[in-house]
Design an enzyme around this catalytic site. Structure first.
Site, PDB file in Angstrom:
ATOM      1  CG  ASP A 131     -13.341   1.817   5.100  1.00  0.00           C
ATOM      2  OD1 ASP A 131     -12.547   1.991   4.154  1.00  0.00           O
ATOM      3  OD2 ASP A 131     -13.058   2.100   6.273  1.00  0.00           O
TER       4      ASP A 131
ATOM      5  NE  ARG B 186      -3.857  -0.173   2.217  1.00  0.00           N
ATOM      6  CZ  ARG B 186      -4.734  -0.031   3.209  1.00  0.00           C
ATOM      7  NH1 ARG B 186      -4.822  -0.976   4.134  1.00  0.00           N
ATOM      8  NH2 ARG B 186      -5.504   1.013   3.265  1.00  0.00           N
TER       9      ARG B 186
ATOM     10  CE  LYS C 143      -9.683   3.073   1.155  1.00  0.00           C
ATOM     11  NZ  LYS C 143      -9.241   3.985   2.225  1.00  0.00           N
TER      12      LYS C 143
ATOM     13  CB  SER D 200      -6.445  10.246   3.024  1.00  0.00           C
ATOM     14  OG  SER D 200      -5.847   9.420   4.005  1.00  0.00           O
TER      15      SER D 200
END
Ligand SMILES: O=C(O)C1=C[C@@H](OP(=O)(O)O)[C@@H](O)[C@H](O)C1
Ligand SMILES: C=C(OP(=O)(O)O)C(=O)O
Length: 444
Positions: free
Chosen positions: A327, A134, A354, A179
């Protein structure tokens, strides 16, 4: 937890899921993951003892607690979902003996990158195979601009090696991506910086770090989409009650909406608007979702959520909702697949970085169940219709696994879901709760 990316043979348990029946019951889901991470972090740095109730006993949040224990913080677990944290004060962390393992958790690694950048000692953050892929440049670059020394691989991926003893200076930073993790990393570094650290976001994200810092006594100036603080204060211990995690409740909200005859109540769920974009989206599609007994909590409103079955119709998802349901896309894609007509998702390219590429994972899995799905760089188009039996791979992503357990409740036959161990990162006990609510779900 699978450490250091070394998945071993037999480490890929799966589920076989199929139609159960109407879903019913009244129950609570485990504590909020985002708030549990932050509660441990701030309580560890506070003066005095803090009690955390409703702590998520997930692998992600336990990894965060273990990391603070490795830096000399006393943390007791007198009963499940409770922690007593003996704070060491803002400068009281001790050098860890080895690398700090964030497991599967992007939140842990990114927030800790900021917090550790301000320490006097060196540290190294590592993670599992998924986390090791990530992007960390989004936190490393602005932290370096504050004076931090952070080393990663060439692509900006973990492990992160952080050199301590640097003098940090406040920075006014505009984040290119919306974010909460980047914003929080900056603010946590800002606790140790000289001058003011400010963050502005392209769209407002969850403001738990800001609210919780303020509740622990650190002055923070914040409003949707922006936050500022300066260094040089202290945190005072306090007790925290963690509400149920909306992102865990989401699987039951969608399942009860889709399965005819269902009626469920989910108790004490955090319903801050920065988290509940899924409710707005589903209501536009025709869902019957009510918030009961709404009360104010430390991190926004908390409510019981009552859901009854209702038929859904497809929509063009407003881009303004994306950050508020970031999410929830795996399970939202399932809702879209069971709606009448087509649903278009765009502006959601973040889903590709993700725990898995969630656009690819959902498109591939839904196609395997006979759904007409077309991927785009920032989303997908889903044609609602019937779901048939098939086999899907969760790619080790907890939310993909649970989303397909929901999809199976509408499928014409059995759905085999591979690689579900990581459900324990965010939702320990999902299987048992889902079975009790009426899901057809068993271990493969
Ligand atoms: O700050 C947090 O606790 C989180 C922020 C979000 O990530 P981003 O900041 O990468 O959008 C979310 O996806 C993650 O599950 C938790
Ligand atoms: C993206 C998630 O978490 P994290 O970034 O903390 O790994 C999630 O829980 O869906």
């Amino acid at each position: 937890m699978r450490n250091g990316g070394t998945a071993v043979a037999g480490d890929r348990p799966g589920w076989v899921a199929s139609r159960g029946g109407a879903l019913s019951g009244e129950f609570a889901v485990p504590g909020d993951k985002s708030i549990s991470h932050r509660a441990v972090m701030l309580a560890a740095l506070a003066d005095g003892d803090s009690r955390i109730d409703g702590f998520l006993e997930g692998e992600d949040t336990r990894a965060t607690a273990a990391i603070f224990a490795a830096m000399g913080v006393g943390i007791e677990a007198p009963s499940p979902s409770c922690r007593i944290v003996h704070g060491v004060g803002i400068d009281g962390l001790r050098p860890p003996a080895g690398p700090l393992d964030c497991g599967n958790s992007g939140t842990a690694m990114r927030l800790l990158a900021g917090l550790l950048a301000g320490q006097r000692f060196d540290s190294e953050l590592v993670g599992d195979a998924s986390l090791s892929q990530r992007p960390m440049q989004r936190v490393a670059a602005p932290l370096r601009a504050m004076g931090a020394a952070i080393d990663s691989d060439d692509g900006g991926r973990p492990p992160l090696r952080i050199t301590g003893g640097r003098l940090l200076r406040g920075l006014d930073h505009e984040t290119p991506v919306a974010s909460a993790q980047v914003k929080s990393a900056m603010l946590l570094a800002g606790l140790y910086a000289g001058g003011v650290t400010g963050v502005r976001e392209p769209r407002p994200t969850r403001d738990y770090t800001e609210r919780m810092l303020a509740a622990f006594g650190w002055p923070v100036d914040f409003a949707p989409g922006r936050a500022r603080l300066d260094g040089g204060h202290r945190l005072q211990a306090r007790d925290i009650a963690v509400p149920g995690d909306f992102s865990s409740a989401a699987f039951f909200i969608v399942a009860a909406t889709l399965v005819p005859g269902s009626s469920l109540v989910l108790r004490s769920v955090g319903v801050d608007p920065r988290r509940t974009g899924l409710i707005d989206a589903l209501r536009t599609m025709g869902a019957d979702i009510r918030e009961l007994d709404r009360r104010e909590g430390l991190c926004g409103p908390v409510a019981d959520i009552a859901v009854r079955h209702a038929p859904l119709r497809g929509i063009e998802l407003p881009v303004a909702l994306v950050a508020d349901m970031i999410d929830e896309f795996p399970v939202f894609a399932v809702a879209a697949a069971c709606a009448s007509g087509s649903t278009r998702i765009s502006g959601a390219a973040e889903l590709r970085v993700k725990e898995s590429d969630r656009i690819r994972a959902m498109a591939t899995g839904l196609q395997a169940l006979g759904v007409d799905v077309r991927e785009s760089p920032g989303g997908m188009r889903v044609e609602g219709g019937r779901l048939r039996s098939g086999a899907v791979d969760s790619l080790g992503d907890h939310r993909i696994a649970m989303a397909f357990a929901v999809a199976a409740q509408l499928a014409d036959g059995e759905v085999a879901i591979d690689d579900v161990a990581n459900v324990a990162t965010s939702f320990p006990g999902f299987e048992t709760l889902a079975q009790a609510a009426g899901f057809g779900l068993r271990r493969a």
